[in-house]
Structures are given as C-alpha cells and as structure tokens.
Design an enzyme around this catalytic site. Structure first.
Site, PDB file in Angstrom:
ATOM      1  N   GLY A 274     -46.007  33.505  80.717  1.00 61.85           N
ATOM      2  CA  GLY A 274     -46.408  34.328  79.700  1.00 61.85           C
ATOM      3  C   GLY A 274     -47.762  35.003  79.651  1.00 61.85           C
ATOM      4  N   HIS A 275     -48.739  34.984  78.840  1.00 63.42           N
ATOM      5  CA  HIS A 275     -49.701  35.828  78.616  1.00 63.42           C
ATOM      6  C   HIS A 275     -51.037  35.281  79.737  1.00 63.42           C
ATOM      7  CE1 HIS A 275     -52.785  38.532  76.506  1.00 63.42           C
ATOM      8  NE2 HIS A 275     -53.451  37.492  76.389  1.00 63.42           N
ATOM      9  N   PHE A 276     -51.154  34.161  80.043  1.00 71.90           N
ATOM     10  CA  PHE A 276     -52.033  33.737  80.888  1.00 71.90           C
ATOM     11  C   PHE A 276     -51.534  33.119  82.149  1.00 71.90           C
ATOM     12  CE2 PHE A 276     -54.240  33.314  76.809  1.00 71.90           C
ATOM     13  CZ  PHE A 276     -55.546  33.932  77.054  1.00 71.90           C
TER      14      PHE A 276
END
Length: 299
Positions: A274-276
């Site tokens: 995901g985002h991180f």
C-alpha cells in the site's frame, strides 16, 4: 565516486538532533559517514521522519542519511497558521535553509507523498544539488491521483463550504490515518500501530488540524507546478528509481508509470503493498535503493 565502507555497526546508529532554521526548531535523524554521498529522506503525510526509522540503518553503512521533520510534523516546531504560511513552497524553502545550514552541497532525494512536492520544488529550483531521485509513492503526475482525492478536490473548488471542510477534516481521523497504513497491504496485522499512534499524537495537538487543512488546500498548487517538475526531469534527467506500492488508495500505479514519459534513466518497480511500502516491503525497498545508488553514484 568512491564510497567509504564502514565496519559493521560503525556510525550506523541513528542520531536524533535539532537545529534552528529560520527561527523554527527542526528535528532530524542522521546516520552514516559524512564522507559518503548523502541521501535526504523527505517524509509524507501524515507521517514524519519516524517512517524512516528502519530504512536509515539499512542505508547508513554506505551512505550519509538525513531525515528531517517539516514544521508542524513529528518533533519539529509547530508555528500557528498565523505565524507561518503552510504551503509546499514554504516547506521547501525551510528545507533548503536546513540543507544550507548542514552544508549539504550535493545529495540524492527520497520523496514520499507530501515529500514529493517538497523535494521536486527544491530540485527544480536547485537542480545542481540533486544527484539522484528516489520516489516511493511520491506523485508528480495527474495520472497518479486516485478517486480518494474527491473530497480534497471539492474543497479546492469551494473552500468555504462547511460540508467540504468537514469532509477533509474527516480525513484527519485516526480511522483514516490507520487506513493509510494498512489499506492495500498483504498482511495488515504486520503493520505496527505505533505508526498512526505517533502521527495522531502530533495531529491532536492544538492547531494541527488547521495546519493540515491549509496544506491540503495548497496541494492544488502542486498540480499546477507539475509542468515545472516535468521540465526539470526532461532538462536535467536525474537518474530516478520509482519503487511504488501499487495498492495505494491515494496515489495509484499510473503515477509511477508516468515517470517514463520524461526520464530516460528511470527504473520502475510496482510492489504489492500500500501507501507505505517501507512498512511491509522494507527489505526489497532497501535492496532496490542500494543497488540503484551503487550503480548510479559509483560509475
């Protein structure tokens, strides 16, 4: 370029420091031998240099690594919105003053999320300083903006509408901040809750929501600056690594692939997270970064 290698454990411990920049106390993490090439790690939203706590030791054996917190984030000072203009141009100016104070002549930038506008504004104004670029979910193209941006776009169109303000403020809740960390991951239970607890500690400070609201409103100016950043890419052709969490709810994989349009020496890797990405794919991320830097800086 010769990279001075360290003995195992030498200078790899992270030092936690503060420095006054334009009257603002800036907290930063530093590790590695200063004789080695420098990497400036620019964090995203809603995080801080805390997001790099595990990456820094991976890089510090071969590189000098610095990760600051912007004003209003992490452990840096938080002047009010009346005392400080919370725009990405202004954050970039503070970071440039920070770079000057630390006498960083040339360096690579790693950008994530909010770190992309901070880094690319800096790079387009001072291209002679930038050796390489590493973008991990650091968007620079319209193609990367996912439907999750809809409440923010509505706020840009009508910033005085109470419903629009509330919709953006709702993004600052612990539930949504947590979702940014776990959404799109293969194993959400592997993501440490220390991340969003740390972020929410800062966000719950008086005045911080107003700061985040101001930055989300100003984000529209980053889109207007995209052509400037693209011109920087085309003219200066910084060697670039894109290692992107393809399941990001805010910045989709098309934002990663778009770097191909303007850069000749670019590596793009889409990671199944995901985002991180550093939270779930630290090992593959650090391996890609080290291979990339060793190839580009040691020619």
């Amino acid at each position: 370029m010769i990279v001075k290698l360290m003995r195992k454990g030498e200078n790899m411990k992270i030092e936690h420091k503060t420095i006054s920049v334009d009257g603002i106390s800036i907290f930063y993490r530093e590790a590695g031998n200063k004789d080695n090439p420098t990497i400036l790690l620019l964090h995203g939203y809603p995080s801080s240099s805390h997001m790099y706590r595990n990456l820094i030791p991976k890089l510090a054996g071969q590189y000098h690594v610095i990760a600051p917190d912007y004003p209003g984030f992490g452990r840096s000072d938080q002047p009010t919105v009346e005392e400080f203009a919370y725009t990405f141009d202004n954050l970039s100016e503070v970071m440039y003053s920070f770079i000057e104070k630390l006498e960083m002549d040339k360096f690579s930038i790693y950008v994530h999320d909010f770190g992309a506008p901070v880094g690319f504004i800096l790079a387009s104004k001072h291209p002679e300083r930038i050796q390489t670029v590493i973008s991990q979910n650091g968007n620079a193209y319209e193609e990367g903006l996912e439907p999750a941006w809809a409440p923010v776009r509505a706020f840009w169109e009508n910033p005085k509408d109470e419903n629009n303000i509330k919709a953006v403020m709702d993004l600052f809740s612990e539930e949504i901040v947590r979702l940014q960390y776990v959404s799109g991951t293969r194993n959400p239970e592997h993501i440490s809750p220390d991340n969003w607890v740390s972020d929410m500690y800062r966000m719950n400070q008086p005045g911080n929501r107003e700061i985040m609201l101001a930055l989300h409103y100003d984000y529209q100016n980053n889109l207007k600056a995209y052509p400037i950043w693209h011109d920087y890419f085309r003219r200066y052709q910084p060697p670039t690594l894109v290692a992107w969490g393809k399941n990001d709810m805010f910045f989709g994989p098309n934002g990663a692939l778009a770097y191909n349009k303007d850069l000749k020496d670019v590596e793009i890797h889409l990671l199944n997270t995901g985002h991180f990405p550093l939270e779930e794919d630290l090992e593959i991320s650090s391996t890609l970064i080290l291979q990339f830097l060793n190839d580009r800086l040691n020619k």
